[in-house]
Each structure stands twice: as structure tokens, then as C-alpha cells.
Design a protein around this motif. Structure first.
Motif, PDB file in Angstrom:
ATOM      1  N   PHE A 142       0.857  -1.186   0.000  1.00  0.00           N
ATOM      2  CA  PHE A 142       0.000   0.000   0.000  1.00  0.00           C
ATOM      3  C   PHE A 142       0.893   1.235   0.000  1.00  0.00           C
ATOM      4  N   PHE A 143       0.412   2.290  -0.604  1.00  0.00           N
ATOM      5  CA  PHE A 143       1.104   3.572  -0.515  1.00  0.00           C
ATOM      6  C   PHE A 143       0.319   4.442   0.456  1.00  0.00           C
ATOM      7  N   GLN A 144       0.996   4.866   1.522  1.00  0.00           N
ATOM      8  CA  GLN A 144       0.416   5.727   2.539  1.00  0.00           C
ATOM      9  C   GLN A 144       0.493   7.168   2.020  1.00  0.00           C
ATOM     10  N   LEU A 145      -0.662   7.749   1.726  1.00  0.00           N
ATOM     11  CA  LEU A 145      -0.682   9.085   1.132  1.00  0.00           C
ATOM     12  C   LEU A 145      -1.525  10.049   1.949  1.00  0.00           C
ATOM     13  N   LEU A 146      -1.132  11.309   1.890  1.00  0.00           N
ATOM     14  CA  LEU A 146      -1.839  12.405   2.544  1.00  0.00           C
ATOM     15  C   LEU A 146      -2.039  13.498   1.508  1.00  0.00           C
ATOM     16  N   ASN A 147      -3.244  14.031   1.444  1.00  0.00           N
ATOM     17  CA  ASN A 147      -3.595  15.069   0.477  1.00  0.00           C
ATOM     18  C   ASN A 147      -3.631  16.414   1.193  1.00  0.00           C
ATOM     19  N   PHE A 148      -2.619  17.274   0.950  1.00  0.00           N
ATOM     20  CA  PHE A 148      -2.606  18.598   1.567  1.00  0.00           C
ATOM     21  C   PHE A 148      -3.196  19.663   0.647  1.00  0.00           C
ATOM     22  N   GLY A 149      -3.771  19.229  -0.465  1.00  0.00           N
ATOM     23  CA  GLY A 149      -4.436  20.158  -1.379  1.00  0.00           C
ATOM     24  C   GLY A 149      -5.778  20.607  -0.821  1.00  0.00           C
ATOM     25  N   LEU A 150      -6.405  21.545  -1.493  1.00  0.00           N
ATOM     26  CA  LEU A 150      -7.664  22.114  -1.005  1.00  0.00           C
ATOM     27  C   LEU A 150      -8.886  21.259  -1.302  1.00  0.00           C
ATOM     28  N   LYS A 151      -8.775  20.333  -2.247  1.00  0.00           N
ATOM     29  CA  LYS A 151      -9.933  19.488  -2.556  1.00  0.00           C
ATOM     30  C   LYS A 151      -9.505  18.031  -2.653  1.00  0.00           C
ATOM     31  N   SER A 152     -10.477  17.158  -2.551  1.00  0.00           N
ATOM     32  CA  SER A 152     -10.220  15.726  -2.638  1.00  0.00           C
ATOM     33  C   SER A 152      -9.614  15.376  -3.987  1.00  0.00           C
ATOM     34  N   GLN A 153      -8.803  14.326  -3.986  1.00  0.00           N
ATOM     35  CA  GLN A 153      -8.186  13.845  -5.220  1.00  0.00           C
ATOM     36  C   GLN A 153      -8.713  12.449  -5.532  1.00  0.00           C
ATOM     37  N   LEU A 154      -9.185  12.271  -6.751  1.00  0.00           N
ATOM     38  CA  LEU A 154      -9.597  10.953  -7.198  1.00  0.00           C
ATOM     39  C   LEU A 154      -8.396  10.294  -7.865  1.00  0.00           C
ATOM     40  N   ILE A 155      -7.983   9.176  -7.312  1.00  0.00           N
ATOM     41  CA  ILE A 155      -6.920   8.377  -7.910  1.00  0.00           C
ATOM     42  C   ILE A 155      -7.628   7.264  -8.671  1.00  0.00           C
ATOM     43  N   LYS A 156      -7.403   7.208  -9.960  1.00  0.00           N
ATOM     44  CA  LYS A 156      -8.082   6.220 -10.802  1.00  0.00           C
ATOM     45  C   LYS A 156      -7.310   4.905 -10.812  1.00  0.00           C
ATOM     46  N   LYS A 157      -8.047   3.808 -10.956  1.00  0.00           N
ATOM     47  CA  LYS A 157      -7.429   2.495 -11.092  1.00  0.00           C
ATOM     48  C   LYS A 157      -6.435   2.536 -12.254  1.00  0.00           C
TER      49      LYS A 157
END
Length: 183
Positions: free
Chosen positions: A134-149
Motif C-alpha cells: 500500500f502507498f500511505q498518502l496524505l492530500n494537503f491540497g484544497l480538494k479531494s483527489q480521485l486516484i483512478k485504477k
């Protein structure tokens, strides 16, 4: 019989889901690009509960921050584990170092909060999660990020390691999955 040294396999729960195995993008690339095993929404840390607590701390508000408010704010700051559907096998004196893609922070505001991840050789086929990476990720941007398959989410580099002189070798066998050796 061929003696396999290192490589990648699909975790059994993903065998019918067309998982992409990690690949090197160029001839001189050190890292193998890893891909998301499924669509995954990574919410921004800037959620109302976190902003409220941050504001109270910043302004030194006279009102006490409740334990419930603190817990909710902490949850907003928790990194999430993006599945790859892949496991890695390697020699006993090697590990797989997981690193962020250089474009993730700049273009998508995604970081690995621990800097790098370490996948030990005995993580492969562990009884808890079969060694899925698994990749442990944190989003510090202002909006949610959709990561596509199938989208690149990070990279892994196989490396050897050395042992200290006169080390007392650990006798314990790995029992769990992600984060289990830190217990």
C-alpha cells in the motif's frame, strides 16, 4: 527449477481484476512505478473539523477544544492506504523502498507522510494481507483527489542492506501485515 531473485506478483484477491504489475518507465530508471488497484478518493486534510481546531489553536481561543473535536481533527490528518494489489518478493538481505512520485506533491498535493516506506523481505505472503503493498498518502491540497485504477501512485526501488557486527539476530517471525514489525 528457476530460482527467482526479486519481482512482483498480484495478490490473490486481485487476480481477476486486471492489476498492473510495477514497471520501470525508462532504461535507466531505478524505480518501478506502482499503480492504484482501484479507484480511490483521497480527501483533503482541510476539512471543517480540522480547520475549526486549527483556528482555535491559532487564535488561542478561550474556549476549550473538546476531546471529540480533537479526535475528529486528528482523523482528518490521518494518511490513507492506497492499495496496489501487488506483493514483492526478494532476497533475505534486500528490501523494497517505496517513494513518492516526484510529480505528486507539485501537481496533485499528495505526499508520503513517512517520507519513504520500507517493505521487508518477510512481508511477502505474510498471513494477514499476503504482503500487499500500500502507498500511505496524505492530500494537503484544497480538494479531494480521485486516484483512478491503473494510475501511477508511487515507485519502489529494490536495495540491499547490511547488518551490524555482533548483532543478536531477531528470532521473531513476522505475524502481521502493514506496520506489524513496529509492535
Amino acid at each position: 527449477m528457476i530460482n527467482l531473485k526479486r519481482g512482483f506478483k498480484v495478490v490473490s484477491s486481485y487476480t481477476a481484476k486486471q492489476i498492473k504489475l510495477p514497471v520501470r518507465a525508462t532504461q535507466q530508471a531505478a524505480g518501478y512505478d506502482f499503480f492504484a488497484a482501484e479507484d480511490f478518493v483521497l480527501p483533503s486534510i482541510w476539512q471543517p473539523k480540522f480547520i475549526k481546531v486549527l483556528w482555535q489553536l491559532f487564535t488561542k481561543a478561550k474556549t476549550d477544544i473538546s476531546a471529540t473535536e480533537k479526535a475528529a481533527a486528528e482523523k482528518d490528518l490521518q494518511p490513507l492506504l492506497v492499495p496496489t494489489g501487488v506483493k514483492a518478493y526478494m532476497q533475505a538481505d534486500e528490501f523494497l523502498m517505496l517513494a513518492n512520485r516526484s510529480s505528486n506533491p507539485l501537481k496533485r498535493r499528495l505526499i508520503l507522510p513517512n517520507g519513504v516506506g520500507i517493505v521487508d523481505a518477510d512481508y511477502y505472503n505474510n498471513p494477514k494481507n499476503e504482503g500487499e503493498i500500500f502507498f500511505q498518502l496524505l492530500n494537503f491540497g484544497l480538494k479531494s483527489q480521485l486516484i483512478k485504477k491503473g494510475e501511477k501512485i508511487g515507485q519502489g526501488i529494490f536495495l540491499p542492506f547490511l547488518l551490524a557486527d555482533d548483532e543478536v539476530h531477531p528470532q521473531q517471525k513476522r505475524q502481521g501485515g502493514f506496520g506489524s514489525s513496529g509492535k
